[in-house]
Design a protein around this motif. Sequence first.
Motif, PDB file in Angstrom:
ATOM      1  N   ARG A  78       0.855  -1.294   0.041  1.00  0.00           N
ATOM      2  CA  ARG A  78       0.015  -0.053   0.089  1.00  0.00           C
ATOM      3  C   ARG A  78       1.045   1.226   0.005  1.00  0.00           C
ATOM      4  O   ARG A  78       0.341   2.329  -0.405  1.00  0.00           O
ATOM      5  CB  ARG A  78      -1.089  -0.119   1.214  1.00  0.00           C
ATOM      6  N   THR A 116      -8.477  -4.570   0.387  1.00  0.00           N
ATOM      7  CA  THR A 116      -8.217  -4.382  -1.094  1.00  0.00           C
ATOM      8  C   THR A 116      -6.637  -3.657  -1.042  1.00  0.00           C
ATOM      9  O   THR A 116      -6.223  -2.937  -0.245  1.00  0.00           O
ATOM     10  CB  THR A 116      -9.066  -3.410  -1.618  1.00  0.00           C
ATOM     11  N   GLU A 152      -4.419  -1.773  -3.503  1.00  0.00           N
ATOM     12  CA  GLU A 152      -4.876  -1.096  -4.893  1.00  0.00           C
ATOM     13  C   GLU A 152      -3.857  -1.443  -6.037  1.00  0.00           C
ATOM     14  O   GLU A 152      -4.286  -1.503  -7.210  1.00  0.00           O
ATOM     15  CB  GLU A 152      -4.727   0.540  -4.601  1.00  0.00           C
TER      16      GLU A 152
END
Length: 593
Positions: free
Chosen positions: A421, A453, A455
């Motif tokens: 992340r 999640t 990205e």
Amino acid sequence: MLFPLPAAQELWKKTFPHTLNLKALVPTAALPAAAMDRRPRVLKKALEFMRNNDEVGRLFFRLCSPELPDTIALNMAAQFLRDPDGMEAILARMCSPTQYTMPNPPVSAGARLYALLPHDAVDRLSRLPDALLGDIVSRLPAKDAARTAALSRRWRGVWRSTPLILADAHLCPAVSRVLADHPGPFRCVHINSCEMDDFHALLAGWLQILAVKAIQELVLFNRRWPLDLLLPSTVLGMTTLTRLYLALWKFPDTAGVPRATCFPNLRQLGLCNVLMENRDLDFILDRSPVLETLCVEGNFFQLRLRLVSQSLRCVQIIGSFEEIFVVNAPRLERLILSEGNQGCTPDGSCSKVKIGHSPKLQLLGYLELDPGNHLLMVGSTIIKAATRASPRTMIPSVRILALEVRFDVRNDAKMIPSVLRCFPNVETLHIKSGKTHQSTGKLNLKAWHESGTIECIRSRVKRLVFRDFRGGRSENAFLKFFFESALVLEEVAIHLDAGFTSMEEVQSKVGSLGSVKRASQAVSVLVTVCSDPQGDYIRSLKRGSDFSIRDPFLAGYIVVPLCVLIDLRRYAKSIIISALYGMSGSSVVKLES
């Protein structure tokens, strides 16, 4: 294992009874004199356990030399106790750094010059223009190049009018005469096979001549220990240098050097196992305004590397460092790390990689995800498993990222989501599966999905390269999570660990990937045995600093004794295994154009 670990630990306790933590050696200054006097006995005792390996044995015996700085001896002993099996490879690299760091000489040792071609009575070579003749002579070994003056009157002045290239290992006794006879300028001088202890009295004179005659490229490799052989300070006055590579020296003290001293033309700097203080490296970076490439190799010489440079584009670190801090490097594009620290630093603290101002950083790795021994800091934030992404913790410029993680160590594997992340725009992700002797918990597919999640996996990563795949449950769970999450994934390359011995074993480990529910319909997977299991191309300065190679972590062509192709574009629930060759055969697969 060459050295039984319990015996090593017991030996260490008896020799240094005040050292309570075997993984955290105290500084040299804190050691009693009596303990320091026993250091040679420690290393000689270690040698007794290594009799079955002559090369490593001889090298370890040299470590008993009183000239070797105590901090290095203690550091090496600590490395040896922590990883006896890995010590042999580390010591071999210390004595042969040219494989990774040192540039190849621009001449061919086997080149020979003939004035007449066989069966040809016409001397066409001598009719060539002076510039072309000079280029030919410059590619010959210096001994043969100087001899061309005897060919004819036409050749008499060619060698002396050609910028000198001296790269002859066998000419060390004649270096003084060659340097004095040639008027300069000196394009390139490689002295990399001399036992410099025998020529140390002459070395300062050589360097002075090189400085006067405008040396451009200099390679100095001290082939003989002790490591603390002092490099003459004359090297600091070579203002015409464009490339400088040093190996196995003690760098001169820069504390009293005039402030006007600088390297105005230096573009490449390689330091291989060079003993130096932090202030000396800071001095070089500060006084090299056009330096673009820096390679520092050293497995035992603990440095805090602070990168403050307006010109650096590529930095490659091979070996062990306490801290690598990118303070202010606005042009830095590549930060390549290999070999890692293999444990804590001598004072027991974790090694750190800190990323500050580097807005053009595009390639980073390998980062070791081992929170017990290695820390990653972005700005002022230490990245942990529970760290939440924010603009302060993101490096959006990175497109190629390489991570090393032990999937069977739960706390290590849990670092992956937090670290990824921090790099939201990664397009190529390299994952190296690290080895561990003891599993401490594994993450299943459910745990990966519960991490949330990521990205860059969801919308950015187009290529995944997974090295040293062993087929463990944690590795498979991560790959399945990746397939199910990556919307734009196009290619996955899985390089098998060297332990696989048959097609059946491979199929049993990777077969389940054929039925994975996939997010991208255009992904193909290449499963192969890598031709470079030691990762030498990762340590190669030539690849790392070559900006024509978009991704130096990839071995452009891989010679494979086994090739398995999984094409998920056509087969959703099955895996097609095509053995191009048997386990003893070979083929070539190109991963990158």
